[in-house]
Scaffold this active site. Sequence first.
Site, PDB file in Angstrom:
ATOM      1  CG  ASP A   1      -1.749  -1.402   1.194  1.00 30.82           C
ATOM      2  OD1 ASP A   1      -2.551  -1.633   0.427  1.00 30.82           O
ATOM      3  OD2 ASP A   1      -1.349  -2.167   2.273  1.00 30.82           O
TER       4      ASP A   1
ATOM      5  CG  HIS B   1      -3.483  -5.408   3.502  1.00 29.21           C
ATOM      6  ND1 HIS B   1      -2.994  -4.470   2.161  1.00 29.21           N
ATOM      7  CD2 HIS B   1      -3.694  -6.417   2.665  1.00 29.21           C
ATOM      8  CE1 HIS B   1      -2.976  -5.050   1.152  1.00 29.21           C
ATOM      9  NE2 HIS B   1      -3.548  -6.318   1.300  1.00 29.21           N
TER      10      HIS B   1
HETATM   11  N1  LIG Z   1      -0.740  -7.829   2.539  1.00 29.34           N
HETATM   12  C1  LIG Z   1      -0.782  -7.562   0.937  1.00 29.34           C
HETATM   13  O1  LIG Z   1      -0.533  -6.537   0.716  1.00 29.34           O
HETATM   14  C2  LIG Z   1      -1.073  -8.840   0.090  1.00 29.34           C
HETATM   15  C3  LIG Z   1      -1.287  -8.447  -1.555  1.00 29.34           C
HETATM   16  C4  LIG Z   1      -1.356  -9.411  -2.299  1.00 29.34           C
HETATM   17  C5  LIG Z   1      -2.010 -10.686  -1.603  1.00 29.34           C
HETATM   18  N2  LIG Z   1      -2.131 -10.809  -0.655  1.00 29.34           N
HETATM   19  C6  LIG Z   1      -2.462 -12.116   0.228  1.00 29.34           C
HETATM   20  O2  LIG Z   1      -1.407 -12.976   0.000  1.00 29.34           O
HETATM   21  C7  LIG Z   1      -2.115 -14.476   0.042  1.00 29.34           C
HETATM   22  C8  LIG Z   1      -1.201 -15.152  -1.079  1.00 29.34           C
HETATM   23  O3  LIG Z   1      -1.545 -14.517  -2.669  1.00 29.34           O
HETATM   24  P1  LIG Z   1      -1.061 -15.405  -3.738  1.00 29.34           P
HETATM   25  O4  LIG Z   1      -1.404 -14.878  -5.026  1.00 29.34           O
HETATM   26  O5  LIG Z   1       0.270 -15.749  -3.751  1.00 29.34           O
HETATM   27  O6  LIG Z   1      -2.055 -16.758  -3.650  1.00 29.34           O
HETATM   28  P2  LIG Z   1      -2.129 -18.204  -4.435  1.00 29.34           P
HETATM   29  O7  LIG Z   1      -3.430 -18.706  -4.063  1.00 29.34           O
HETATM   30  O8  LIG Z   1      -1.305 -18.289  -5.691  1.00 29.34           O
HETATM   31  O9  LIG Z   1      -0.969 -18.936  -3.435  1.00 29.34           O
HETATM   32  C9  LIG Z   1      -1.519 -18.996  -1.962  1.00 29.34           C
HETATM   33  C10 LIG Z   1      -0.808 -20.417  -1.759  1.00 29.34           C
HETATM   34  O10 LIG Z   1      -0.904 -21.037  -0.342  1.00 29.34           O
HETATM   35  C11 LIG Z   1      -0.901 -22.111  -0.058  1.00 29.34           C
HETATM   36  N3  LIG Z   1      -1.804 -22.491   1.121  1.00 29.34           N
HETATM   37  C12 LIG Z   1      -2.997 -22.568   1.648  1.00 29.34           C
HETATM   38  N4  LIG Z   1      -3.033 -22.955   2.899  1.00 29.34           N
HETATM   39  C13 LIG Z   1      -1.818 -23.262   3.264  1.00 29.34           C
HETATM   40  C14 LIG Z   1      -1.138 -23.511   4.585  1.00 29.34           C
HETATM   41  N5  LIG Z   1      -2.032 -23.946   5.393  1.00 29.34           N
HETATM   42  N6  LIG Z   1       0.125 -23.637   4.666  1.00 29.34           N
HETATM   43  C15 LIG Z   1       1.082 -23.370   3.540  1.00 29.34           C
HETATM   44  N7  LIG Z   1       0.516 -22.985   2.259  1.00 29.34           N
HETATM   45  C16 LIG Z   1      -0.797 -22.792   2.309  1.00 29.34           C
HETATM   46  C17 LIG Z   1      -1.923 -22.409  -1.187  1.00 29.34           C
HETATM   47  O11 LIG Z   1      -1.759 -23.644  -1.372  1.00 29.34           O
HETATM   48  C18 LIG Z   1      -1.277 -21.511  -2.483  1.00 29.34           C
HETATM   49  O12 LIG Z   1      -0.257 -22.396  -3.010  1.00 29.34           O
HETATM   50  C19 LIG Z   1      -3.558 -14.186  -0.433  1.00 29.34           C
HETATM   51  O13 LIG Z   1      -3.907 -14.299   0.974  1.00 29.34           O
HETATM   52  C20 LIG Z   1      -3.678 -12.772  -0.520  1.00 29.34           C
HETATM   53  O14 LIG Z   1      -4.761 -12.224  -0.355  1.00 29.34           O
HETATM   54  C21 LIG Z   1      -1.598 -10.110   0.579  1.00 29.34           C
END
Ligand SMILES: NC(=O)c1ccc[n+]([C@@H]2O[C@H](COP(=O)([O-])OP(=O)(O)OC[C@H]3O[C@@H](n4cnc5c(N)ncnc54)[C@H](O)[C@@H]3O)[C@@H](O)[C@H]2O)c1
Length: 332
Positions: free
Chosen positions: A159, A187
């Site tokens: 952000d 966030h």
């Molecule tokens: N804070 C921020 O600024 C910000 C920005 C973008 C995305 N995000 C968040 O980051 C996260 C990941 O995003 P992404 O695009 O890589 O998603 P994605 O779906 O491509 O990848 C997430 C991965 O996490 C794995 N996962 C699920 N449960 C798990 C567990 N218990 N232990 C280990 N791994 C597990 C899934 O199998 C998947 O491979 C999401 O929650 C998204 O909302 C946060």
Amino acid sequence: MAEPLRVVVTGAAGQIAYSLLFSVAKGDVFGKDQPLELLLLDITPMMEVLNGVVMELMDCAIPLVKNLVATDDPNVAFKDVDAAFMVGAMPRKEGMERKDLLKANVKIFKAQGQAMEKLAKKSVKVVVVGNPANTNACILSKYAPSIPKENFSCMTRLDQNRAQAQIAAKLNVSTEKVSNIIIWGNHSSTQFPDVAHAKAEVQGKVVTVPEAVQDDNFLKNEFIKTVQQRGAAVIKARKLSSAMSAAKAACDHMRDWFIGTKGGNWVSMGVISDGSYGIKEGLMYSFPVTIENKKITIVQGLSINEFAREKMDATAKELEQELSDALAECVD
Ligand SMILES: NC(=O)c1ccc[n+]([C@@H]2O[C@H](COP(=O)([O-])OP(=O)(O)OC[C@H]3O[C@@H](n4cnc5c(N)ncnc54)[C@H](O)[C@@H]3O)[C@@H](O)[C@H]2O)c1
């Protein structure tokens, strides 16, 4: 050469991790001379994909990477770790209620907190990226009580970077000419991107961002809305959520934690509130911070006007509700 740092990335088979792992492996975060052991955690059904990521990381032939471990077992992934990027979380699926999403994430972060409590170094530095990032970080910390609360954080750097880029574009200057923008709070779309104390260098002169932009209406409306809704705009365009920029922000966050902030500049991080700026103690709230010797300090004494106060309180209120809902799911 230094001893290898043990770095865990959860959600390692996902799209953020795909960019993040490459940057971490080549030394963008912990330095170009710091060897690494990378521990990659994902869930069992993703192990085949994760093995593909491991193959690619090997094929990068990066000398800093001394060991690569891919696992679905938190007891392997968190052993003796120095730094943790908590990217994996339960995504919101169609028709899923917010309550169900919180419940699923409480379960994940509780189990991972318990594994950290048993196995991680007490000095481990943790950034939670997986959403709802602030509340997930609180739950993680709750279940790892022997690790200092100050070692847990959540990411609002994306952000901050988005806000910085918007102001730089408005002023037609390079992004490094804009500093000290603050992200307050959650966030989420209630976050408050605040430029009142931010600085910009324009034509060799450093002035405040409001002085440089000279458009209060833009700063109070369009700018805030654009930053708050940038994630949704990326999803709409890409049909996938921000990944490259999220990975870069996670690297910026952890690099500043290990290496420190410089020259009177601050950065925004979700950290456990100590009551600063009237924010309830114990909330994982994004504040402006400086870092020295890996110690995070909330910047004190900034003046807060009525406009800012209202926005800071609104995002705090949302976080309080989110945390109380999540805690209600913690049976012990
Ligand atoms: N804070 C921020 O600024 C910000 C920005 C973008 C995305 N995000 C968040 O980051 C996260 C990941 O995003 P992404 O695009 O890589 O998603 P994605 O779906 O491509 O990848 C997430 C991965 O996490 C794995 N996962 C699920 N449960 C798990 C567990 N218990 N232990 C280990 N791994 C597990 C899934 O199998 C998947 O491979 C999401 O929650 C998204 O909302 C946060």
